[in-house]
Design a protein around this motif. Structure first.
Motif, PDB file in Angstrom:
ATOM      1  N   ARG A 238       0.757  -1.203  -0.018  1.00  8.21           N
ATOM      2  CA  ARG A 238      -0.055  -0.006  -0.054  1.00  8.21           C
ATOM      3  C   ARG A 238       0.786   1.214   0.049  1.00  8.21           C
ATOM      4  O   ARG A 238       2.073   1.021   0.690  1.00  8.21           O
ATOM      5  CB  ARG A 238      -0.793   0.166   1.164  1.00  8.21           C
ATOM      6  CG  ARG A 238      -1.882  -1.254   1.335  1.00  8.21           C
ATOM      7  CD  ARG A 238      -3.236  -0.959   0.440  1.00  8.21           C
ATOM      8  NE  ARG A 238      -4.086  -1.873   0.782  1.00  8.21           N
ATOM      9  CZ  ARG A 238      -5.276  -1.997   0.346  1.00  8.21           C
ATOM     10  NH1 ARG A 238      -5.611  -0.929  -0.202  1.00  8.21           N
ATOM     11  NH2 ARG A 238      -6.157  -3.075   0.653  1.00  8.21           N
ATOM     12  N   ARG A 239       0.363   2.274  -0.566  1.00 10.45           N
ATOM     13  CA  ARG A 239       1.004   3.575  -0.601  1.00 10.45           C
ATOM     14  C   ARG A 239       0.912   4.040   0.716  1.00 10.45           C
ATOM     15  O   ARG A 239       0.178   3.969   1.475  1.00 10.45           O
ATOM     16  CB  ARG A 239       0.343   4.719  -1.639  1.00 10.45           C
ATOM     17  CG  ARG A 239       0.545   4.057  -3.066  1.00 10.45           C
ATOM     18  CD  ARG A 239       0.544   5.057  -3.823  1.00 10.45           C
ATOM     19  NE  ARG A 239       0.664   4.874  -5.500  1.00 10.45           N
ATOM     20  CZ  ARG A 239       0.713   5.454  -6.411  1.00 10.45           C
ATOM     21  NH1 ARG A 239       0.912   6.685  -6.161  1.00 10.45           N
ATOM     22  NH2 ARG A 239       1.034   5.064  -7.645  1.00 10.45           N
ATOM     23  N   LEU A 240       2.050   4.746   0.988  1.00 11.29           N
ATOM     24  CA  LEU A 240       2.154   5.601   2.523  1.00 11.29           C
ATOM     25  C   LEU A 240       1.518   6.803   2.705  1.00 11.29           C
ATOM     26  O   LEU A 240       1.308   7.565   1.611  1.00 11.29           O
ATOM     27  CB  LEU A 240       3.911   6.031   2.754  1.00 11.29           C
ATOM     28  CG  LEU A 240       4.936   4.637   2.570  1.00 11.29           C
ATOM     29  CD1 LEU A 240       6.192   5.334   2.710  1.00 11.29           C
ATOM     30  CD2 LEU A 240       4.502   3.569   3.461  1.00 11.29           C
ATOM     31  N   GLN A 241       1.065   6.747   3.829  1.00 10.91           N
ATOM     32  CA  GLN A 241       0.494   7.937   4.329  1.00 10.91           C
ATOM     33  C   GLN A 241       1.326   9.270   5.004  1.00 10.91           C
ATOM     34  O   GLN A 241       1.088  10.286   4.709  1.00 10.91           O
ATOM     35  CB  GLN A 241      -1.008   7.681   4.880  1.00 10.91           C
ATOM     36  CG  GLN A 241      -1.949   8.988   5.436  1.00 10.91           C
ATOM     37  CD  GLN A 241      -2.702   9.462   4.115  1.00 10.91           C
ATOM     38  OE1 GLN A 241      -3.110   8.789   3.273  1.00 10.91           O
ATOM     39  NE2 GLN A 241      -2.329  10.760   4.160  1.00 10.91           N
ATOM     40  N   ASN A 242       2.009   8.617   6.097  1.00  9.27           N
ATOM     41  CA  ASN A 242       2.572   9.385   6.889  1.00  9.27           C
ATOM     42  C   ASN A 242       3.716   8.551   7.637  1.00  9.27           C
ATOM     43  O   ASN A 242       3.869   7.321   7.510  1.00  9.27           O
ATOM     44  CB  ASN A 242       1.637   9.859   7.902  1.00  9.27           C
ATOM     45  CG  ASN A 242       2.099  11.173   8.749  1.00  9.27           C
ATOM     46  OD1 ASN A 242       3.146  11.775   8.283  1.00  9.27           O
ATOM     47  ND2 ASN A 242       1.118  11.985   9.409  1.00  9.27           N
ATOM     48  N   THR A 255       0.162   3.525   6.321  1.00  7.66           N
ATOM     49  CA  THR A 255      -0.352   3.540   4.955  1.00  7.66           C
ATOM     50  C   THR A 255      -1.920   3.957   4.704  1.00  7.66           C
ATOM     51  O   THR A 255      -2.616   3.992   5.705  1.00  7.66           O
ATOM     52  CB  THR A 255      -0.023   1.997   4.441  1.00  7.66           C
ATOM     53  OG1 THR A 255      -1.120   1.270   5.088  1.00  7.66           O
ATOM     54  CG2 THR A 255       1.090   1.473   4.971  1.00  7.66           C
ATOM     55  N   ARG A 256      -2.109   4.050   3.303  1.00  7.76           N
ATOM     56  CA  ARG A 256      -3.631   4.442   3.114  1.00  7.76           C
ATOM     57  C   ARG A 256      -4.621   3.357   2.980  1.00  7.76           C
ATOM     58  O   ARG A 256      -5.629   3.463   2.926  1.00  7.76           O
ATOM     59  CB  ARG A 256      -3.515   4.836   1.494  1.00  7.76           C
ATOM     60  CG  ARG A 256      -2.544   6.295   1.575  1.00  7.76           C
ATOM     61  CD  ARG A 256      -2.716   6.824   0.026  1.00  7.76           C
ATOM     62  NE  ARG A 256      -1.596   7.847  -0.076  1.00  7.76           N
ATOM     63  CZ  ARG A 256      -1.327   8.507  -1.084  1.00  7.76           C
ATOM     64  NH1 ARG A 256      -1.777   8.453  -2.282  1.00  7.76           N
ATOM     65  NH2 ARG A 256      -0.518   9.578  -0.970  1.00  7.76           N
ATOM     66  N   GLY A 257      -3.961   2.139   3.356  1.00  9.66           N
ATOM     67  CA  GLY A 257      -4.503   0.832   3.758  1.00  9.66           C
ATOM     68  C   GLY A 257      -4.861   0.564   4.992  1.00  9.66           C
ATOM     69  O   GLY A 257      -5.570  -0.662   5.262  1.00  9.66           O
ATOM     70  N   GLY A 258      -4.624   1.261   5.825  1.00 12.84           N
ATOM     71  CA  GLY A 258      -4.824   0.872   7.352  1.00 12.84           C
ATOM     72  C   GLY A 258      -3.713   0.008   7.909  1.00 12.84           C
ATOM     73  O   GLY A 258      -4.159  -0.497   8.945  1.00 12.84           O
TER      74      GLY A 258
END
Length: 359
Positions: A238-242, A255-258
Protein backbone atom coordinates in the motif's frame (compact mmCIF):
# COMPACT_ATOMS: atom_id res chain seq x y z
CA UNK A 1 21.98 24.02 -6.53
CA UNK A 2 20.61 25.64 -3.37
CA UNK A 3 22.21 28.91 -2.36
CA UNK A 4 24.24 28.87 0.84
CA UNK A 5 22.34 31.74 2.40
CA UNK A 6 19.11 33.62 1.85
CA UNK A 7 18.92 37.21 3.10
CA UNK A 8 15.62 38.48 4.42
CA UNK A 9 14.02 41.87 4.81
CA UNK A 10 12.81 43.88 7.76
CA UNK A 11 10.30 42.45 10.21
CA UNK A 12 6.74 43.72 10.63
CA UNK A 13 5.12 43.78 14.07
CA UNK A 14 1.69 42.15 14.26
CA UNK A 15 -1.02 43.56 16.49
CA UNK A 16 -2.78 41.55 19.18
CA UNK A 17 -6.51 41.04 18.70
CA UNK A 18 -9.03 40.99 21.52
CA UNK A 19 -9.61 37.43 22.86
CA UNK A 20 -12.81 35.45 22.49
CA UNK A 21 -13.04 32.50 24.88
CA UNK A 22 -14.17 29.02 23.90
CA UNK A 23 -17.09 27.26 25.59
CA UNK A 24 -17.30 24.14 27.77
CA UNK A 25 -15.80 20.87 26.57
CA UNK A 26 -17.51 17.52 25.94
CA UNK A 27 -16.06 14.43 27.64
CA UNK A 28 -15.91 11.49 25.23
CA UNK A 29 -14.24 8.89 27.45
CA UNK A 30 -11.82 8.52 30.35
CA UNK A 31 -9.04 9.36 27.87
CA UNK A 32 -10.40 12.11 25.61
CA UNK A 33 -12.58 15.20 25.65
CA UNK A 34 -13.67 17.33 22.69
CA UNK A 35 -12.72 20.99 23.05
CA UNK A 36 -15.12 23.56 21.66
CA UNK A 37 -13.22 26.22 19.75
CA UNK A 38 -14.13 29.75 18.60
CA UNK A 39 -13.52 28.94 14.91
CA UNK A 40 -15.58 28.45 11.77
CA UNK A 41 -16.80 24.96 10.97
CA UNK A 42 -14.63 24.61 7.87
CA UNK A 43 -11.27 25.23 9.59
CA UNK A 44 -8.72 22.39 9.44
CA UNK A 45 -6.38 22.36 12.44
CA UNK A 46 -2.75 21.73 11.46
CA UNK A 47 -0.37 22.10 14.41
CA UNK A 48 -0.13 22.92 18.10
CA UNK A 49 2.76 24.00 20.28
CA UNK A 50 3.52 25.18 23.82
CA UNK A 51 6.14 27.59 25.11
CA UNK A 52 9.23 26.19 26.77
CA UNK A 53 8.72 28.27 29.92
CA UNK A 54 5.03 27.56 30.63
CA UNK A 55 3.57 24.14 29.68
CA UNK A 56 0.06 25.59 29.97
CA UNK A 57 0.66 28.40 27.47
CA UNK A 58 0.35 27.37 23.84
CA UNK A 59 -0.90 28.14 20.35
CA UNK A 60 -3.09 26.25 17.87
CA UNK A 61 -2.78 26.70 14.10
CA UNK A 62 -5.00 25.99 11.13
CA UNK A 63 -6.35 27.04 7.78
CA UNK A 64 -8.07 30.40 7.19
CA UNK A 65 -5.33 32.16 9.21
CA UNK A 66 -6.45 30.39 12.37
CA UNK A 67 -4.29 31.22 15.38
CA UNK A 68 -5.64 30.40 18.85
CA UNK A 69 -3.99 30.81 22.25
CA UNK A 70 -4.41 28.93 25.54
CA UNK A 71 -3.21 29.68 29.07
CA UNK A 72 -4.66 26.59 30.78
CA UNK A 73 -3.07 23.66 28.99
CA UNK A 74 -5.55 23.60 26.11
CA UNK A 75 -8.76 23.45 28.13
CA UNK A 76 -9.94 26.78 26.67
CA UNK A 77 -8.71 28.83 23.71
CA UNK A 78 -8.83 32.45 22.59
CA UNK A 79 -8.55 33.90 19.10
CA UNK A 80 -5.45 35.75 17.94
CA UNK A 81 -5.83 37.61 14.65
CA UNK A 82 -3.08 38.80 12.33
CA UNK A 83 -4.33 42.01 10.81
CA UNK A 84 -1.19 42.66 8.75
CA UNK A 85 -1.60 39.35 6.92
CA UNK A 86 -5.30 39.93 6.35
CA UNK A 87 -4.67 43.33 4.77
CA UNK A 88 -2.66 41.70 1.98
CA UNK A 89 -5.66 39.77 0.71
CA UNK A 90 -4.14 36.33 1.33
CA UNK A 91 -5.84 33.54 3.25
CA UNK A 92 -2.87 31.99 5.02
CA UNK A 93 -2.65 28.36 6.04
CA UNK A 94 -0.61 28.33 9.25
CA UNK A 95 1.28 25.05 8.98
CA UNK A 96 3.85 24.57 11.76
CA UNK A 97 4.80 26.09 15.14
CA UNK A 98 7.77 25.51 17.45
CA UNK A 99 9.14 27.02 20.66
CA UNK A 100 12.49 27.01 22.45
CA UNK A 101 11.89 28.78 25.73
CA UNK A 102 9.89 31.93 24.98
CA UNK A 103 11.18 32.15 21.42
CA UNK A 104 8.67 30.82 18.90
CA UNK A 105 8.25 30.46 15.15
CA UNK A 106 5.30 29.90 12.81
CA UNK A 107 5.39 29.10 9.09
CA UNK A 108 2.56 28.82 6.61
CA UNK A 109 1.33 28.91 3.01
CA UNK A 110 1.54 31.08 0.96
CA UNK A 111 5.08 31.48 2.30
CA UNK A 112 5.00 33.32 5.60
CA UNK A 113 7.28 33.35 8.66
CA UNK A 114 6.28 34.71 12.07
CA UNK A 115 8.58 35.09 15.09
CA UNK A 116 8.13 35.91 18.77
CA UNK A 117 10.72 36.44 21.47
CA UNK A 118 8.34 36.99 24.36
CA UNK A 119 6.25 33.82 24.47
CA UNK A 120 3.73 35.03 21.90
CA UNK A 121 2.77 38.34 23.51
CA UNK A 122 3.82 39.95 20.24
CA UNK A 123 4.61 38.44 16.84
CA UNK A 124 6.70 39.92 14.06
CA UNK A 125 6.56 38.94 10.43
CA UNK A 126 9.90 38.27 8.74
CA UNK A 127 9.73 38.20 4.92
CA UNK A 128 11.01 35.06 3.19
CA UNK A 129 13.05 35.22 0.00
CA UNK A 130 11.22 34.62 -3.26
CA UNK A 131 14.10 32.23 -4.11
CA UNK A 132 13.09 29.80 -1.36
CA UNK A 133 12.60 26.37 -3.03
CA UNK A 134 9.07 25.23 -2.24
CA UNK A 135 6.68 26.29 0.49
CA UNK A 136 7.56 26.16 4.21
CA UNK A 137 6.28 22.95 5.78
CA UNK A 138 8.08 22.50 9.13
CA UNK A 139 9.79 24.99 11.44
CA UNK A 140 11.87 23.92 14.44
CA UNK A 141 13.09 26.28 17.14
CA UNK A 142 16.59 25.14 18.10
CA UNK A 143 17.81 25.19 21.72
CA UNK A 144 20.81 27.22 22.79
CA UNK A 145 21.37 30.87 22.03
CA UNK A 146 18.36 32.91 20.85
CA UNK A 147 17.67 33.30 17.14
CA UNK A 148 18.26 29.70 16.04
CA UNK A 149 15.76 27.79 13.91
CA UNK A 150 15.57 25.15 11.17
CA UNK A 151 13.17 25.52 8.24
CA UNK A 152 12.14 22.70 5.89
CA UNK A 153 10.10 23.10 2.69
CA UNK A 154 7.86 20.71 0.78
CA UNK A 155 10.60 20.37 -1.87
CA UNK A 156 13.13 19.14 0.67
CA UNK A 157 15.11 22.33 1.17
CA UNK A 158 16.51 22.60 4.72
CA UNK A 159 17.74 25.98 5.94
CA UNK A 160 19.25 26.94 9.30
CA UNK A 161 19.49 30.39 10.87
CA UNK A 162 21.35 31.56 13.96
CA UNK A 163 20.55 35.28 13.68
CA UNK A 164 16.74 35.37 13.95
CA UNK A 165 16.18 34.72 10.22
CA UNK A 166 18.32 37.58 8.95
CA UNK A 167 20.17 34.98 6.86
CA UNK A 168 19.65 31.26 6.23
CA UNK A 169 22.31 28.65 5.41
CA UNK A 170 21.40 25.64 3.24
CA UNK A 171 21.88 22.21 4.86
CA UNK A 172 21.31 20.26 1.61
CA UNK A 173 22.77 20.96 -1.81
CA UNK A 174 19.64 20.42 -3.92
CA UNK A 175 15.92 19.75 -3.80
CA UNK A 176 14.62 16.18 -3.77
CA UNK A 177 13.38 16.20 -7.36
CA UNK A 178 16.85 17.25 -8.52
CA UNK A 179 18.42 14.48 -6.44
CA UNK A 180 16.11 11.76 -7.79
CA UNK A 181 16.28 12.82 -11.41
CA UNK A 182 20.07 13.20 -11.26
CA UNK A 183 20.57 9.69 -9.87
CA UNK A 184 17.95 8.12 -12.21
CA UNK A 185 15.96 7.02 -9.16
CA UNK A 186 18.61 4.56 -7.89
CA UNK A 187 16.12 1.69 -8.11
CA UNK A 188 13.40 3.49 -6.20
CA UNK A 189 9.96 2.46 -7.42
CA UNK A 190 7.90 5.37 -8.75
CA UNK A 191 10.70 7.92 -8.51
CA UNK A 192 11.82 8.15 -12.16
CA UNK A 193 11.63 11.71 -13.46
CA UNK A 194 10.15 12.67 -10.14
CA UNK A 195 8.31 15.95 -9.98
CA UNK A 196 6.37 16.99 -6.94
CA UNK A 197 6.86 17.52 -3.26
CA UNK A 198 6.69 15.96 0.18
CA UNK A 199 3.26 15.47 1.68
CA UNK A 200 4.58 14.94 5.21
CA UNK A 201 7.89 15.59 6.96
CA UNK A 202 8.83 14.55 10.51
CA UNK A 203 11.95 15.60 12.44
CA UNK A 204 13.35 13.48 15.27
CA UNK A 205 14.72 15.05 18.48
CA UNK A 206 18.17 14.11 17.14
CA UNK A 207 17.62 16.20 14.01
CA UNK A 208 17.02 13.35 11.55
CA UNK A 209 14.23 13.69 8.98
CA UNK A 210 11.82 11.26 7.33
CA UNK A 211 9.48 12.39 4.55
CA UNK A 212 6.72 10.82 2.44
CA UNK A 213 6.59 11.58 -1.28
CA UNK A 214 3.45 13.38 -2.40
CA UNK A 215 2.12 10.24 -4.11
CA UNK A 216 3.09 7.96 -1.22
CA UNK A 217 5.03 5.53 -3.40
CA UNK A 218 8.39 5.94 -1.62
CA UNK A 219 9.98 7.84 1.24
CA UNK A 220 13.22 9.71 1.88
CA UNK A 221 15.51 10.30 4.85
CA UNK A 222 18.11 12.88 5.80
CA UNK A 223 20.53 13.15 8.69
CA UNK A 224 22.77 16.05 9.66
CA UNK A 225 25.91 16.15 7.53
CA UNK A 226 24.37 14.53 4.45
CA UNK A 227 24.49 16.64 1.29
CA UNK A 228 21.40 15.02 -0.22
CA UNK A 229 18.19 13.28 0.79
CA UNK A 230 18.37 9.47 0.57
CA UNK A 231 15.44 7.67 -1.18
CA UNK A 232 13.93 4.38 0.08
CA UNK A 233 11.42 1.93 -1.33
CA UNK A 234 8.32 1.71 0.81
CA UNK A 235 8.17 -1.47 2.96
CA UNK A 236 4.53 -2.22 2.06
CA UNK A 237 2.33 -2.85 -0.95
CA UNK A 238 0.00 0.00 0.00
CA UNK A 239 1.06 3.58 -0.58
CA UNK A 240 2.37 5.49 2.40
CA UNK A 241 0.32 8.11 4.21
CA UNK A 242 2.58 9.43 6.95
CA UNK A 243 5.80 8.82 8.91
CA UNK A 244 7.24 9.71 12.29
CA UNK A 245 9.29 8.59 15.28
CA UNK A 246 8.67 6.45 18.36
CA UNK A 247 10.11 7.44 21.77
CA UNK A 248 12.88 4.88 21.10
CA UNK A 249 13.86 6.79 17.93
CA UNK A 250 12.38 4.11 15.66
CA UNK A 251 10.67 5.06 12.40
CA UNK A 252 6.97 4.33 12.09
CA UNK A 253 4.99 4.49 8.84
CA UNK A 254 1.27 4.45 8.17
CA UNK A 255 -0.38 3.40 4.91
CA UNK A 256 -3.48 4.37 3.00
CA UNK A 257 -4.71 0.82 3.55
CA UNK A 258 -4.85 0.99 7.35
CA UNK A 259 -1.48 -0.42 8.39
CA UNK A 260 1.06 0.79 10.93
CA UNK A 261 4.64 -0.29 10.21
CA UNK A 262 7.44 0.11 12.76
CA UNK A 263 11.16 -0.29 12.19
CA UNK A 264 12.61 -2.64 14.82
CA UNK A 265 15.95 -0.83 14.43
CA UNK A 266 16.64 2.59 15.91
CA UNK A 267 17.51 5.52 13.65
CA UNK A 268 17.60 5.50 9.86
CA UNK A 269 20.74 3.47 9.08
CA UNK A 270 19.13 0.00 9.32
CA UNK A 271 15.71 -1.26 8.21
CA UNK A 272 13.74 -4.12 9.81
CA UNK A 273 10.08 -3.22 9.38
CA UNK A 274 7.14 -5.10 10.88
CA UNK A 275 3.56 -4.40 9.78
CA UNK A 276 0.50 -4.44 12.04
CA UNK A 277 -3.04 -4.23 10.66
CA UNK A 278 -5.47 -2.04 12.58
CA UNK A 279 -8.72 -3.28 11.00
CA UNK A 280 -9.41 0.34 10.10
CA UNK A 281 -12.58 -0.38 8.11
CA UNK A 282 -10.96 0.88 4.93
CA UNK A 283 -9.80 4.21 6.30
CA UNK A 284 -6.17 5.20 5.92
CA UNK A 285 -4.12 5.94 9.03
CA UNK A 286 -3.34 9.65 8.93
CA UNK A 287 -1.09 9.93 11.99
CA UNK A 288 0.39 8.06 14.94
CA UNK A 289 1.37 9.61 18.26
CA UNK A 290 3.17 8.16 21.28
CA UNK A 291 2.36 9.35 24.80
CA UNK A 292 5.26 7.24 26.10
CA UNK A 293 7.01 3.97 25.22
CA UNK A 294 3.81 1.99 25.93
CA UNK A 295 0.76 4.09 25.08
CA UNK A 296 0.21 5.18 21.48
CA UNK A 297 -2.73 6.31 19.37
CA UNK A 298 -3.41 6.15 15.63
CA UNK A 299 -6.07 8.25 13.91
CA UNK A 300 -7.75 8.45 10.53
CA UNK A 301 -10.84 9.28 8.56
CA UNK A 302 -14.41 9.46 9.87
CA UNK A 303 -13.33 9.81 13.50
CA UNK A 304 -11.25 6.62 13.46
CA UNK A 305 -9.08 6.20 16.55
CA UNK A 306 -6.99 3.25 17.72
CA UNK A 307 -5.00 2.68 20.91
CA UNK A 308 -1.92 0.60 21.68
CA UNK A 309 -0.65 -0.18 25.16
CA UNK A 310 2.38 -2.21 24.06
CA UNK A 311 4.34 0.33 22.06
CA UNK A 312 2.52 -0.26 18.76
CA UNK A 313 2.79 -4.05 18.58
CA UNK A 314 -1.01 -4.40 18.72
CA UNK A 315 -3.92 -1.98 18.41
CA UNK A 316 -7.51 -1.79 19.58
CA UNK A 317 -10.19 0.47 18.18
CA UNK A 318 -11.23 3.30 20.52
CA UNK A 319 -14.97 3.74 20.01
CA UNK A 320 -15.10 6.97 22.00
CA UNK A 321 -14.67 8.99 18.81
CA UNK A 322 -17.17 7.10 16.64
CA UNK A 323 -19.60 10.03 16.85
CA UNK A 324 -16.98 12.68 16.06
CA UNK A 325 -18.15 14.04 12.71
CA UNK A 326 -14.89 14.59 10.92
CA UNK A 327 -11.44 13.32 10.00
CA UNK A 328 -8.68 13.17 12.60
CA UNK A 329 -5.41 14.31 11.02
CA UNK A 330 -2.68 14.76 13.64
CA UNK A 331 -1.76 13.55 17.14
CA UNK A 332 0.51 15.64 19.39
CA UNK A 333 1.73 14.81 22.90
CA UNK A 334 3.52 17.19 25.28
CA UNK A 335 4.88 15.81 28.57
CA UNK A 336 1.72 13.89 29.46
CA UNK A 337 -0.70 16.30 27.76
CA UNK A 338 -1.98 15.42 24.32
CA UNK A 339 -4.21 16.56 21.47
CA UNK A 340 -5.77 15.24 18.27
CA UNK A 341 -6.36 17.76 15.49
CA UNK A 342 -8.99 17.36 12.80
CA UNK A 343 -11.06 19.13 10.18
CA UNK A 344 -14.12 21.28 10.90
CA UNK A 345 -12.35 22.73 13.95
CA UNK A 346 -12.17 19.38 15.77
CA UNK A 347 -9.77 19.34 18.73
CA UNK A 348 -9.58 16.43 21.16
CA UNK A 349 -7.67 16.82 24.43
CA UNK A 350 -6.09 13.92 26.32
CA UNK A 351 -7.34 13.55 29.89
CA UNK A 352 -6.22 9.96 30.55
CA UNK A 353 -3.35 8.52 32.51
CA UNK A 354 0.17 7.52 31.56
CA UNK A 355 0.21 3.83 32.65
CA UNK A 356 -0.48 1.01 30.13
CA UNK A 357 -3.25 -0.46 32.32
CA UNK A 358 -5.39 2.66 31.77
CA UNK A 359 -6.62 1.19 28.46
Amino acid sequence: MLSSAVALGAATMLPYAAPFAAKANKVLSSDWEEVELPVDKGVVLLDIGFTGTDPNHGFLLGTRQTLLETFDGGNTWQQREIEAARDEGFNYRFQSISFAGDEGWIVGKPSILLHTGDGGKSWERIPLSAKLPGAPLVITALPGKPGQAELTTDQGAIYVTDNTAYTWSAAVLETVDATLNRTVSSGISGASYYEGSFSNIARSPNGDYVAVSSRGNFFMTWTAGQEYWLPHNRPAARRLQNMGWTPQNQIWLSTRGGEVIINNKSGIAEEDYKSVSLNSRGFGILDVGFLNEDIAYACGGSGSLFKSVDGGKSWKRDKATDNVAGNLYAIKFFEGNGFILGNDGILLRYIGGTAPNTA
